[in-house]
Design a protein around this motif. Sequence first.
Motif, PDB file in Angstrom:
ATOM      1  N   HIS A 136     -11.472   4.967   6.465  1.00 39.00           N
ATOM      2  CA  HIS A 136     -10.479   5.055   5.388  1.00 39.00           C
ATOM      3  C   HIS A 136     -11.062   5.833   4.217  1.00 39.00           C
ATOM      4  O   HIS A 136     -12.115   5.468   3.705  1.00 39.00           O
TER       5      HIS A 136
ATOM      6  N   CYS B 279      -6.103   3.847  -0.247  1.00 43.42           N
ATOM      7  CA  CYS B 279      -6.505   4.644   0.909  1.00 43.42           C
ATOM      8  C   CYS B 279      -5.691   5.925   0.874  1.00 43.42           C
ATOM      9  O   CYS B 279      -4.489   5.901   0.621  1.00 43.42           O
TER      10      CYS B 279
ATOM     11  N   LEU C 148      -5.131   7.950   3.401  1.00 44.64           N
ATOM     12  CA  LEU C 148      -4.310   8.236   4.574  1.00 44.64           C
ATOM     13  C   LEU C 148      -2.884   7.898   4.149  1.00 44.64           C
ATOM     14  O   LEU C 148      -2.592   6.758   3.777  1.00 44.64           O
TER      15      LEU C 148
ATOM     16  N   HIS D 148      -1.216   4.915   5.641  1.00 49.16           N
ATOM     17  CA  HIS D 148      -1.868   3.645   5.290  1.00 49.16           C
ATOM     18  C   HIS D 148      -1.471   3.234   3.878  1.00 49.16           C
ATOM     19  O   HIS D 148      -1.200   2.073   3.608  1.00 49.16           O
TER      20      HIS D 148
ATOM     21  N   MET E 257      -1.925  -0.127   1.699  1.00 52.81           N
ATOM     22  CA  MET E 257      -3.352  -0.079   1.355  1.00 52.81           C
ATOM     23  C   MET E 257      -3.486   0.587  -0.015  1.00 52.81           C
ATOM     24  O   MET E 257      -3.923   1.736  -0.138  1.00 52.81           O
TER      25      MET E 257
END
Length: 615
Positions: A535, A586, A588, A591, A596
């Motif tokens: 991550h 995070c 991503l 995500h 996240m």
Amino acid sequence: MKNKFNYPPVERMTRRKFLQTTGLASLSLSCLPVQSAWAESPATQRAGEFSELNATNPGGIDLYLEYKDLLIGGKPGRAIAINGSIPGPVIRMQEGKEALIRVHNRLPESTSIHWHGILLPFDMDGVPGISFPGIAAGETFTYRYPVRQNGTYWYHSHTGLQEQLGHYGQLILEPADPDPVEYDVEHSIVLSDWTFEDPHHVLWKLKTIEGYYNFQRPTLANISDQMKATDLSALEVINKRLAWDRMRMDPTDIADITGATYTYLMNGKAAHENPTLIAKPGQRVRLRIVNASSQTYYDFRIPGLSMTVVNTDGQNIKPVETDELRIAVAETYDVIVTLPQNKAYTLFAETMDRSGFARGTLAPRQGMSAEVPARRRRPMLTMADMGMIMHGDMEGMSGEKDDAMHHDMSHHDSGNGDGKELPTTNLIERIKHGPDEHGPASITMAQTAYRRLDYPGAGLGEDGWRVLTYSQLHILKTPENRRPPTREFDLHLTGNMHKFIWGFDGKKFSQSDMVRFQYGERLRINMINDTMMSHPIHLHGMWMDLYNGSDDYGDSPRKHTVNVQPAELLTVDITADAPGQWAFHCHLLYHMEAGMFRTAAVVRSLEGDPIDATL
Ligand SMILES: [Cu+2]
């Protein structure tokens, strides 16, 4: 106790089952694009034709955001273009001057621009709901802030899934003082990923159908491949797979979105379009590499050329020579290379999961190309990636004290102002993964997270060439006021990849509180990756000083985005010097969208509200 490896039978659906239920089994997956009604016209512009602007020139600059049909890798797609292109223009700024950017939203929806890695007043940071309300459809928002740093950065949308549609570009901040990095020519390399599917559909599939894009799972048919790759017997391979299965993990889950849907882009061009950067033999060429992907890690190399890494996340580092580097989503690396002779070299950016690559050419003139290397084998995660360290598995860990294994996992705030400094070296080497209270969002991978700064990452380091690791990053000039932290807390990176729930400490954003930083404090965060994925964790508005295991703590690099590998314990120290509230998440994209994400509020007291920085 609830069996943590048992899911309720509902919701989980295999890809095969999904295809059967929906009657799509006979359709190729690429038959689900959203733009099928769109017809290609010869006038359609190709992606990757972007301009360059200077935002600190008198009068500032204007950015126009709109949906636009572009040829992406030669195929028609509907992108969010900035001034007509994806990526958006390269934006330059001069350190010491004021940046002025008018963003005109011609989209039928709200949008934003976040200036990634830039230190600025929090209401200029561009995160809807945290820094400002966003830029409504048809509105213009003016960003204005002093430029207080230099280096290579980037910008992108912080609204929904817009980044996936091309809403990003490179930022180059010119230093006020002479640049310690010497070069004759410079080139931008913006790596990204593109899908012809609606990103919301992609997210829906990730949430609904386990491993939808992962077509690389072990099957009976490829047992012999795995035997060949690992030197194991068939029985050992099968046993290994059974062990993985018992843990409900899949060793091929390196990436959750793959080349099955993605077209991988370098400067907006697919590999076969061969974007070509020009340099003469003998010139020192500075390549400013940004990973502007939504979800893709790249392994970058130039076969036949060694690279000297001089800068990461905008920060000059002590030059380090290498042959390959992994660039996590949202990181930047600047490298210096020199063509030894009058020939072409391939800029090769292979995806971490080996499901595809972006590619370009560095050559003395247009029209040249060099051999494109074969993609390597898909890496398999190891038991170490799962935190399953067996006795004697790890070199240099045998002498470890048992108490380290049973380190107290509860938050151990030592308070601020008691004058107690935390150690800067000899940090704990490993730590147990999160407690079970992390709840249903956390597939607890029993056992251990440990420091992995020397580990280049899954699938790297066994090709006979050098690969950059975080332990090799040393800042060129120690920043002022670097001091030992006085407070620390643990932050677990948690997730359930089968349900596509991602969070911190087992909680999604919607279930969580703010993280509080006390204004002026020096704070340590121990990030513990309880998941088997990497991550890239990004903090807005403040630097993270990466503890790199060096005896000389003063030369730790500082980063805006740190890659936390599977089963890794990674420590950063932060000076909470930026009033306001900031995003901490995070990078991503899917995500982040799944939860996240946290708001980090810089407060006067740890119980209090964020400092109102606008007063
Ligand atoms: Cu993540």
